[in-house]
Write an enzyme that holds these catalytic residues in place. Structure first.
Site, short mmCIF file in Angstrom:
data_model
loop_
_atom_site.label_atom_id
_atom_site.label_comp_id
_atom_site.label_asym_id
_atom_site.label_seq_id
_atom_site.Cartn_x
_atom_site.Cartn_y
_atom_site.Cartn_z
N CYS A 12 13.27 -26.88 45.68
CA CYS A 12 12.75 -25.86 44.77
C CYS A 12 11.23 -26.01 44.75
O CYS A 12 10.67 -26.97 45.28
CB CYS A 12 13.31 -26.06 43.38
N HIS A 73 10.12 -34.79 37.06
CA HIS A 73 10.88 -34.84 35.80
C HIS A 73 9.99 -35.01 34.57
O HIS A 73 10.43 -34.82 33.45
CB HIS A 73 11.85 -36.02 35.80
N CYS A 95 6.82 -30.99 37.13
CA CYS A 95 7.02 -29.58 37.45
C CYS A 95 6.52 -28.72 36.29
O CYS A 95 6.80 -29.02 35.13
CB CYS A 95 8.51 -29.31 37.68
N GLU A 125 14.36 -36.17 32.95
CA GLU A 125 13.66 -35.00 32.40
C GLU A 125 13.97 -34.86 30.91
O GLU A 125 13.08 -34.61 30.10
CB GLU A 125 14.10 -33.72 33.13
N CYS A 190 15.24 -23.17 34.57
CA CYS A 190 14.28 -22.58 35.51
C CYS A 190 14.99 -21.62 36.46
O CYS A 190 16.18 -21.74 36.73
CB CYS A 190 13.49 -23.65 36.23
N ASN A 220 21.36 -32.00 39.54
CA ASN A 220 21.52 -30.59 39.91
C ASN A 220 22.46 -30.44 41.10
O ASN A 220 23.18 -29.46 41.21
CB ASN A 220 20.16 -29.91 40.11
N SER A 262 16.60 -31.23 45.64
CA SER A 262 15.80 -32.27 46.29
C SER A 262 16.26 -32.56 47.72
O SER A 262 16.01 -33.63 48.25
CB SER A 262 15.78 -33.54 45.43
FE1 F3S Z 1 12.71 -27.54 40.51
FE2 F3S Z 1 11.04 -27.50 38.57
FE3 F3S Z 1 13.16 -26.01 38.51
S1 F3S Z 1 11.62 -29.28 39.71
S2 F3S Z 1 14.69 -27.12 39.64
S3 F3S Z 1 11.46 -25.79 39.89
S4 F3S Z 1 12.31 -27.17 36.86
#
Ligand code: F3S
Length: 283
Positions: A12, A73, A95, A125, A190, A220, A262
């Site tokens: 991402c 995180h 992020c 996070e 997000c 995730n 990731s």
């Molecule tokens: Fe990635 Fe940031 Fe969303 S790390 S999953 S873009 S909160």
């Protein structure tokens, strides 16, 4: 055999940014390390370590003048203060979406709302968001946890950025029923997460078998696995192509591939090529 890769999967924006920042630090020969694993991907962590950016578990392991890289995180306010006190240079890969959730949590507390963070208690996070929300904040991971939420007049709800939307909606509904009051709900899931989950739902519904690629400790990725497993029994979670069991392809006409936030593109390509090879196509 038809092989389909999910429309949205893999790195991402936040992970790409964090990896680019760490790789640049390695290229620039920066003396430093990440605080905790940069992303949930053991192979990439090993690559970075070989390029000079290792992973340290605590700030005590850093010498004055070194650089500490905060991962996507995020960290709590006291970690920033401690790093500065130790004379470390901070390279902040938090992020921006996580940063926003942290700010919303702090703002909710400052405005007199009782902060409720909906997410996985043990996820880094969530821990960072809780720290910005202050000592009264509470984490709710499932409907059962609502019994621990104290009765207040006003609640500020913040969501872990990678939480499953449907699960969040169920928790919010139960929370509002069991703890009536005024609610400020910050929808901090997000877009990348929502897109990956929606694409996984579609992929699993169209496939006879699904392979989900990503670190075993990646929240995730696990959620993508659960989403696919609920819709396609023959769903398998792997970290790399070497784990593919050829028997998974027996009698399969359509196989789907997806990957956590990731998982680098090379790993996705390697899995697709291996499946193609096992299916008798061109690798
Ligand atoms: Fe990635 Fe940031 Fe969303 S790390 S999953 S873009 S909160």
């Amino acid at each position: 055999m038809e092989i389909k890769v999910a429309e949205h999967c893999g790195f991402c924006y936040g992970v790409k940014r964090a990896v680019a920042l760490a790789q640049k630090a390695a290229t620039d020969r920066v003396q430093g390390a990440t605080l905790g694993p940069l992303i949930h991907n053991p192979q990439l962590i090993a690559e970075l370590a070989s390029e000079g950016i290792a992973c340290k578990d605590s700030l005590e392991q850093f010498a004055p003048g070194e650089t500490v890289i905060f991962r996507s995180h995020g960290e709590g306010p006291e970690t920033y203060a401690q790093a500065e006190k130790q004379g470390l240079t901070i390279l902040d890969a938090t992020c921006p979406n996580v940063r926003l959730a942290q700010q919303k949590a702090a703002q909710a507390a400052a405005d007199g709302y009782f902060p409720v963070i909906v997410g996985e208690k043990n996820h880094p996070e969530v821990k960072s968001i809780l720290k910005w929300a202050g000592k009264n904040a509470i984490c709710v991971e499932c409907i059962k946890d609502i019994s621990y939420v104290p009765r207040r007049e006003r609640y500020g709800v913040i969501i872990q950025t990678t939480f499953e939307l449907q699960k969040f909606n169920d928790i919010l509904q139960a929370l509002q029923e069991q703890r009536p009051g005024e609610y400020r709900v910050e929808r901090t899931i997000c877009l990348a997460t929502a897109q990956r989950q929606q694409a996984a739902v579609k992929l699993a519904a169209e496939s006879d078998a699904v392979i989900v690629i990503g670190g075993r400790n990646s929240g995730n990725t696990r959620r993508l696995y659960e989403i696919c497993k609920a819709r396609c029994e023959a769903t398998h979670h792997i970290e790399s192509d070497v784990e593919i069991d050829p028997s998974w392809l027996d009698g399969v006409e359509r196989i789907g591939i997806t990957a956590g936030a990731s998982t680098p593109q090379e790993h996705i390509d390697a899995v697709r090529d291996r499946v193609r090879e096992l299916a008798g196509g061109v690798a």
